[in-house]
Motif scaffolding. Structure first.
Motif, PDB file in Angstrom:
ATOM      1  N   VAL A  96     -12.173 -85.015  28.670  1.00 19.57           N
ATOM      2  CA  VAL A  96     -12.305 -83.984  27.638  1.00 19.57           C
ATOM      3  C   VAL A  96     -13.407 -83.045  28.091  1.00 19.57           C
ATOM      4  CG1 VAL A  96     -13.514 -85.797  26.383  1.00 19.57           C
ATOM      5  CG2 VAL A  96     -13.215 -83.622  25.289  1.00 19.57           C
ATOM      6  N   HIS A  97     -13.201 -81.760  27.905  1.00 18.60           N
ATOM      7  CA  HIS A  97     -14.163 -80.780  28.400  1.00 18.60           C
ATOM      8  C   HIS A  97     -15.506 -80.955  27.680  1.00 18.60           C
ATOM      9  CE1 HIS A  97     -16.038 -76.934  29.367  1.00 18.60           C
ATOM     10  NE2 HIS A  97     -15.206 -76.890  30.394  1.00 18.60           N
ATOM     11  N   PRO A  98     -16.617 -80.844  28.413  1.00 18.93           N
ATOM     12  CA  PRO A  98     -17.933 -81.025  27.771  1.00 18.93           C
ATOM     13  C   PRO A  98     -18.122 -80.120  26.554  1.00 18.93           C
ATOM     14  CG  PRO A  98     -18.199 -80.881  30.140  1.00 18.93           C
ATOM     15  CD  PRO A  98     -16.748 -80.623  29.868  1.00 18.93           C
ATOM     16  N   ALA A  99     -17.594 -78.905  26.629  1.00 17.62           N
ATOM     17  CA  ALA A  99     -17.787 -77.985  25.503  1.00 17.62           C
ATOM     18  C   ALA A  99     -17.045 -78.498  24.268  1.00 17.62           C
ATOM     19  CB  ALA A  99     -17.293 -76.590  25.875  1.00 17.62           C
ATOM     20  N   LYS A 100     -15.819 -78.948  24.481  1.00 14.05           N
ATOM     21  CA  LYS A 100     -15.024 -79.438  23.352  1.00 14.05           C
ATOM     22  C   LYS A 100     -15.714 -80.656  22.727  1.00 14.05           C
ATOM     23  CE  LYS A 100     -10.152 -80.810  22.541  1.00 14.05           C
ATOM     24  NZ  LYS A 100     -10.337 -81.859  21.619  1.00 14.05           N
ATOM     25  N   TRP A 101     -16.107 -81.568  23.611  1.00 12.55           N
ATOM     26  CA  TRP A 101     -16.780 -82.789  23.152  1.00 12.55           C
ATOM     27  C   TRP A 101     -18.019 -82.421  22.341  1.00 12.55           C
ATOM     28  CZ3 TRP A 101     -21.562 -85.224  24.109  1.00 12.55           C
ATOM     29  CH2 TRP A 101     -21.613 -86.602  23.877  1.00 12.55           C
ATOM     30  N   THR A 102     -18.810 -81.494  22.879  1.00  6.78           N
ATOM     31  CA  THR A 102     -20.073 -81.130  22.232  1.00  6.78           C
ATOM     32  C   THR A 102     -19.836 -80.458  20.884  1.00  6.78           C
ATOM     33  OG1 THR A 102     -21.082 -80.840  24.402  1.00  6.78           O
ATOM     34  CG2 THR A 102     -22.225 -79.843  22.533  1.00  6.78           C
ATOM     35  N   TYR A 103     -18.947 -79.473  20.858  1.00  6.40           N
ATOM     36  CA  TYR A 103     -18.747 -78.746  19.604  1.00  6.40           C
ATOM     37  C   TYR A 103     -18.092 -79.620  18.530  1.00  6.40           C
ATOM     38  CZ  TYR A 103     -20.604 -74.395  21.398  1.00  6.40           C
ATOM     39  OH  TYR A 103     -21.458 -73.437  21.897  1.00  6.40           O
ATOM     40  N   GLU A 104     -17.267 -80.555  18.943  1.00  6.24           N
ATOM     41  CA  GLU A 104     -16.711 -81.480  17.947  1.00  6.24           C
ATOM     42  C   GLU A 104     -17.806 -82.361  17.358  1.00  6.24           C
ATOM     43  OE1 GLU A 104     -12.142 -81.725  19.633  1.00  6.24           O
ATOM     44  OE2 GLU A 104     -13.409 -83.539  19.737  1.00  6.24           O
ATOM     45  N   ASN A 105     -18.685 -82.820  18.225  1.00 12.61           N
ATOM     46  CA  ASN A 105     -19.800 -83.634  17.733  1.00 12.61           C
ATOM     47  C   ASN A 105     -20.701 -82.836  16.800  1.00 12.61           C
ATOM     48  OD1 ASN A 105     -18.885 -85.765  19.205  1.00 12.61           O
ATOM     49  ND2 ASN A 105     -20.408 -85.588  20.839  1.00 12.61           N
ATOM     50  N   PRO A 459     -29.383 -59.323  37.510  1.00 17.90           N
ATOM     51  CA  PRO A 459     -29.920 -58.238  36.667  1.00 17.90           C
ATOM     52  C   PRO A 459     -29.602 -58.483  35.198  1.00 17.90           C
ATOM     53  CG  PRO A 459     -28.596 -57.365  38.483  1.00 17.90           C
ATOM     54  CD  PRO A 459     -28.396 -58.841  38.479  1.00 17.90           C
ATOM     55  N   GLU A 460     -30.478 -57.981  34.343  1.00 21.97           N
ATOM     56  CA  GLU A 460     -30.354 -58.253  32.916  1.00 21.97           C
ATOM     57  C   GLU A 460     -28.979 -57.891  32.367  1.00 21.97           C
ATOM     58  OE1 GLU A 460     -33.522 -56.718  30.497  1.00 21.97           O
ATOM     59  OE2 GLU A 460     -32.618 -57.513  28.668  1.00 21.97           O
ATOM     60  N   GLN A 461     -28.425 -56.766  32.833  1.00 21.65           N
ATOM     61  CA  GLN A 461     -27.130 -56.351  32.257  1.00 21.65           C
ATOM     62  C   GLN A 461     -25.988 -57.282  32.659  1.00 21.65           C
ATOM     63  OE1 GLN A 461     -28.903 -54.566  34.445  1.00 21.65           O
ATOM     64  NE2 GLN A 461     -27.610 -53.790  36.105  1.00 21.65           N
ATOM     65  N   ASP A 462     -26.211 -58.122  33.642  1.00 18.52           N
ATOM     66  CA  ASP A 462     -25.162 -59.080  34.034  1.00 18.52           C
ATOM     67  C   ASP A 462     -25.315 -60.428  33.340  1.00 18.52           C
ATOM     68  OD1 ASP A 462     -24.242 -57.097  35.663  1.00 18.52           O
ATOM     69  OD2 ASP A 462     -25.070 -57.950  37.518  1.00 18.52           O
ATOM     70  N   LEU A 463     -26.311 -60.545  32.496  1.00 19.01           N
ATOM     71  CA  LEU A 463     -26.494 -61.810  31.774  1.00 19.01           C
ATOM     72  C   LEU A 463     -25.599 -61.820  30.547  1.00 19.01           C
ATOM     73  CD1 LEU A 463     -30.386 -62.254  31.983  1.00 19.01           C
ATOM     74  CD2 LEU A 463     -28.619 -63.322  33.409  1.00 19.01           C
ATOM     75  N   PRO A 464     -25.148 -62.951  30.074  1.00 16.09           N
ATOM     76  CA  PRO A 464     -25.436 -64.263  30.645  1.00 16.09           C
ATOM     77  C   PRO A 464     -24.583 -64.575  31.878  1.00 16.09           C
ATOM     78  CG  PRO A 464     -23.941 -64.491  28.783  1.00 16.09           C
ATOM     79  CD  PRO A 464     -24.299 -63.039  28.875  1.00 16.09           C
ATOM     80  N   VAL A 465     -25.142 -65.420  32.716  1.00 13.50           N
ATOM     81  CA  VAL A 465     -24.302 -66.063  33.724  1.00 13.50           C
ATOM     82  C   VAL A 465     -23.633 -67.207  32.990  1.00 13.50           C
ATOM     83  CG1 VAL A 465     -24.255 -67.352  35.874  1.00 13.50           C
ATOM     84  CG2 VAL A 465     -25.934 -65.510  35.556  1.00 13.50           C
ATOM     85  N   ARG A 466     -22.350 -67.048  32.719  1.00 10.16           N
ATOM     86  CA  ARG A 466     -21.637 -68.050  31.925  1.00 10.16           C
ATOM     87  C   ARG A 466     -21.149 -69.197  32.795  1.00 10.16           C
ATOM     88  NH1 ARG A 466     -19.438 -66.322  26.914  1.00 10.16           N
ATOM     89  NH2 ARG A 466     -20.057 -64.163  26.539  1.00 10.16           N
ATOM     90  N   LEU A 467     -21.098 -70.367  32.204  1.00 13.79           N
ATOM     91  CA  LEU A 467     -20.463 -71.491  32.882  1.00 13.79           C
ATOM     92  C   LEU A 467     -18.968 -71.212  32.955  1.00 13.79           C
ATOM     93  CD1 LEU A 467     -22.221 -74.426  31.008  1.00 13.79           C
ATOM     94  CD2 LEU A 467     -22.469 -73.880  33.434  1.00 13.79           C
ATOM     95  N   PRO A 468     -18.345 -71.483  34.079  1.00 17.54           N
ATOM     96  CA  PRO A 468     -16.894 -71.301  34.142  1.00 17.54           C
ATOM     97  C   PRO A 468     -16.221 -72.356  33.271  1.00 17.54           C
ATOM     98  CG  PRO A 468     -17.668 -72.430  36.095  1.00 17.54           C
ATOM     99  CD  PRO A 468     -18.899 -72.072  35.302  1.00 17.54           C
ATOM    100  N   GLU A 469     -15.243 -71.946  32.472  1.00 14.81           N
ATOM    101  CA  GLU A 469     -14.615 -72.924  31.587  1.00 14.81           C
ATOM    102  C   GLU A 469     -13.662 -73.851  32.317  1.00 14.81           C
ATOM    103  OE1 GLU A 469     -13.142 -70.764  28.169  1.00 14.81           O
ATOM    104  OE2 GLU A 469     -15.183 -70.003  27.849  1.00 14.81           O
TER     105      GLU A 469
END
Ligand code: ANZ
Ligand code: ZN
Length: 874
Positions: A96-105, A459-469
């Protein structure tokens, strides 16, 4: 209504909805009232809340509700410390994806917290795994980088060759990775670090200003920072070393013991050791062995002291004829001091162990007070106490501190190859904070590696560096590194092909500033809004577990300073008041097969004062074990949802506050919870019985109040003042005890039945129940609202001010004197505080016990010690 039982299952959700509808716990930043920021350490969304959370958050909630009633603009937010390894492990194990697991919790736990009736401003909720949070963390990281507070350097790390990751020292168990079981290797890797050591001295000295922190926490931080004042001393090598060195520099805090030196020791990875190892295979093998052992404190303290003779010798600074052998030793750390020491076996235990093993001299140079210099010897315990110097030439007779000064002056002014032989030096044990983690579920480090430009911040305008889903978790190593495309980017500086940093940040970074983010979580363009963060911080009362006494608090103190240095905040110390609460503990049980079983599976019976237990399901025997911290592994947990769903949140809250001082452990027992619930019902019943006197508007208190009425008023106001004081001091258990007492008093007054014919008493009861219901509100908020409504009062208690105590009622105008007859205490006498001797004497002689003892005869003597005691001699 008196016969009806209070039903928390109906009442609690009802009041929670009422609070929410009225937005009672919404906090505005521009509210003009004085601020009060109360915060509990935010939870890791592991799945469900546990009793420790219930205790922690109840305490914070009492403070929040109380301070709100006292007229403060209270900030009481909640969020989620949501990055971390468990989510990634769940991904590996359960696909299960960490994001799914986390948000469900988070969803589950949020519902659980809501069922507790906590007065939280949920509008400010943050989850650290959310890009809307971590983008700001990345911004601060780049700002810290530009300010020189972040850097990259090679570091020795514990490397798990199977999981292909760096492990923290705590994750290395007996030299093996905690998860893989593989033998851990020491590797040198480029790692990102925060320069916390830039603030070593400040972090230490500012501890003195934190006078609302527990002393033990301040001491732990002090020791962790570990300031030591000593000297660097250069020793001349008798023959130049293979690398050409002519001197060996050591760090010592005990230069006074120099005449007791009997060997030198250097760290296995000291440059000199490396140079010698290159020529001596035996030494190289020894160094490799040390490398495998690692450098964790636990290992160093327990491993046997071992060394290897390099063949090199140095000359003693004051005794040119004395030559000392240089060993490579496994107990010397490269990253402390200079990675080299002189060994003084008489006065250092490690050195003594080492000397005994290798047959080296033990020369005592500090004489304990009153010891005889001709016979004083050291056997197997080094002497590290106070004393005066002997066997030490120019230092003989000096106390230790004076000797340190004498030797320092001499070494500072002695030349060795064109430099002073010694210099004074302050060292700190604190190391820079290594934050690189080779993990997916963390905040990406916003840096880019370019062959042409080096490391370049995103550079600030490129933030956030997102985690790839679309990361995958089916093989060892860092999923960010495996990802087919994520790390390939253009260099922001030259546009050439470059590579993203694939390390993520230690999750302690996430929790090092969340308290600042809560002050304006809506700011999309910056981590903080200066007016908000500077206005709200410091947190007035922070509450959490002692397990965070060192790292989390120290990192937060560092972060706040770094935020100040980069313009994100305007103060140094984030937490003005700190409270560390005790744990929730519970009995343990083992079933017939010796396996742990949970309290829910066990039935306890009591016969002849002896408790016994058996399995509910099979009747099988159960052994009752010790009382221990609730933990899944011992199965001695109680599920908060079951308690709240059954008895209600107020029962759980009340019990959590009642049994022990908040800093101590509390034992959760079924009987205790039942007792708390009985009290909930009792309050409800009493309010029902009192309705004829307490409903509606307040009747006027007659000027000539009856004694019964006055007694009720006094009890109520005294309790009110005491409870205020207790809550201010977080002595919740004491507040609870006083409320029990007041309930007893009021119950008696009701039972006496006089209120029907005594309007003064009726009016006093009206006032007293008002007070009772309002002072239980911080602890049992739902019950309080329900009672308030039943009493026909307007509005929500949650929006009401705190009752005002009449201080004239809280000082006693009577005193109780013990009465002794022939030296034995036989009675007590209650008299007016100002009663004169004659009055006390007369009242004493009228006491039943005294009349009986005298049997009609006059007393031989009556001695009155004013305000203290009366003695009757019969
Ligand atoms: C000689 C000596 C004589 C020492 C004596 C102690 C007692 P703190 O207080 O923690 O700073 N030391 C120095 N560098 C070291 C290293 N890299 N690895 C291991 N030990 C090291 O401790 C300072 C003392 O720890 C120093 O003082 C040194 O031993 C040792 F009777 O020097 B002492
Ligand atoms: Zn470039």
């Amino acid at each position: 209504m008196a016969s009806e039982r209070y039903n928390p299952r109906e009442a609690e959700p009802k009041w929670q909805r009422a609070w929410e509808a009225a937005e009672v716990f919404r906090t505005l930043n521009d509210d003009p009232r004085p601020k009060y920021y109360v915060l509990e350490m935010f939870p890791y969304p592991s799945g469900r809340i546990h009793m420790g959370h219930v205790r922690n958050y109840t305490m914070g909630d009492v403070v929040a509700r109380y301070k709100r009633a006292r007229g403060f603009n209270v900030l009481h937010p909640m969020g989620w410390d949501a990055f971390g390894l468990p989510a990634e492990n769940a991904a590996i194990q359960n696909k299960v994806h960490p994001a799914k697991w986390t948000y469900e919790n988070i969803a589950t736990m949020k519902a659980q917290l809501k069922s507790m009736g906590l007065s939280l401003d949920w509008a400010r909720e943050v989850a650290t795994c959310d890009p809307s949070y971590y983008r700001h963390q990345q911004k601060m990281f780049t700002d810290f980088f530009k300010a020189g507070l972040v850097y990259r350097s090679k570091s020795k790390v514990n490397w798990d060759p199977v999981d292909m990751t760096v492990l923290a020292n705590e994750q290395v168990v007996d030299g093996r990775g905690w998860r893989s079981g593989a033998v851990v290797e020491q590797r040198e890797l480029e790692q990102w670090k925060f320069r916390i050591t830039a603030y070593s001295d400040e972090l230490l000295s500012a501890l003195d200003t934190l006078d609302r922190w527990p002393d033990k926490v301040r001491l732990m931080q002090r020791n962790w920072i570990g300031k030591s004042e000593g000297m660097r001393v250069r020793f001349e090598l008798v023959e130049p070393a293979p690398n050409g060195d002519r001197t060996l520099e050591i760090f010592t805090t005990r230069a006074d013991t120099l005449f007791g030196a009997s060997f030198m020791a250097i760290a296995p990875d000291h440059p000199l050791a490396k140079a010698c190892g290159a020529q001596d295979p035996g030494l190289a093998a020894f160094q490799e062995k040390c490398r495998q052992m690692g450098t964790s404190v636990a290992v160093l303290e327990t491993a046997e002291k071992e060394g290897y003779d390099t063949g090199l010798k140095v000359r003693h600074p004051f005794l040119p004829e004395v030559e000392l052998t240089v060993y490579v030793a496994n107990f010397i750390l490269m990253d402390y001091g200079t990675g080299a020491i002189f060994g003084c076996p008489a006065h250092d235990q490690r050195d003594l162990d080492f000397a005994r093993k290798y047959g080296l001299k033990v020369i005592p140079v500090v004489l304990p007070p009153a010891a005889d210099p001709t016979s004083f010897t050291i056997d197997d315990t080094a002497y590290d106490g106070d004393g005066t110097l002997f066997n030490s030439a120019f230092m003989d007779g000096l106390p230790i501190e004076a000797a340190k000064e004498a030797v320092a002056r001499r070494l500072e002014t002695t030349d060795l190859h064109g430099a002073p032989q010694g210099t004074r030096q302050v060292n700190y044990r604190l190391r820079d904070w290594l934050i690189s983690r080779q993990r997916y579920w963390g905040c990406p480090i916003p840096m880019i590696h370019c062959e042409a430009c080096g490391v370049v911040p995103v550079p600030e305008q490129d933030l956030p560096v997102r985690l790839p889903e679309d990361a995958t978790f089916d093989r060892p190593g860092n999923p960010l590194d495996h990802h087919p495309t994520w790390k390939h980017v253009a260099c922001p500086s030259c546009g050439g092909r470059a590579r993203r940093e694939t390390d993520t940040m230690d999750t302690f970074v996430d929790s090092s500033w969340y308290f600042a983010r809560f002050t304006d979580p809506w700011n999309e363009t910056a981590p903080t809004t200066r007016s908000a963060v500077d206005g709200w911080l410091p947190v007035d009362q922070y509450i959490g577990g002692i397990e965070h006494a060192i790292l989390h608090l120290l990192y937060s103190r560092f972060f706040t300073r770094a935020m100040r240095a980069t313009g994100h905040a305007g103060l140094d110390e984030p937490f003005a008041g700190l409270f560390t609460q005790g744990m929730v503990v519970h009995e343990t049980y083992r079933g017939p097969d010796g396996a742990w079983v949970s309290p829910a599976e066990v039935e306890i019976t009591e016969a002849d004062g002896k408790r016994s237990a058996r399995l509910k399901a099979t009747g099988g025997p159960v052994e009752i074990g010790g009382i221990e911290k609730m933990s899944k592994s011992k199965k001695n947990t109680v599920d908060p949802s079951e308690i709240i769903g059954g008895w209600g949140a107020d029962t759980a809250r009340w019990f959590m506050l009642s049994d022990s001082p908040p800093e101590r452990d509390v034992i959760w027992t079924e009987a205790g919870a039942e007792g708390a619930h009985r009290f909930v019902q009792r309050i409800w019943r009493m309010v029902g019985e009192a309705l004829p006197f307490v409903s509606g508007g307040a009747p006027a208190l007659p000027a000539d109040l009856s004694a019964a009425g006055l007694a009720v008023r006094k009890a109520a106001h005294k309790t009110l003042v005491a409870v205020e004081d207790d809550i201010e001091k977080l002595a919740f258990n004491r507040a609870v005890a006083r409320i029990y007492e007041l309930a007893n008093t009021l119950q008696k007054a009701l039972a006496d039945g006089g209120a029907g014919s005594d309007p003064g008493l009726a009016a006093a009861l009206h006032e007293a129940f008002d007070i009772l219901v309002r002072i239980i509100a911080p602890m049992m908020p739902h019950l309080a609202e329900e009672c308030w409504q039943a009493m026909g009062r307007e509005g929500l208690i949650a929006t009401l001010g705190w009752p005002v105590a009449d201080r004239t009622l809280t000082v006693d105008d009577t005193i109780v004197l013990p009465v002794q007859i022939n030296g034995k205490k036989r009675a007590e006498l209650t008299v007016a505080r100002e009663a004169g001797e004659a009055e006390v004497r007369a009242a004493t002689l009228a006491l039943d016990a005294v009349v009986a003892a005298l049997g009609g005869n006059p007393p031989k003597k009556v001695i009155v010690v004013p305000q203290r005691i009366v003695n009757v001699v019969a």
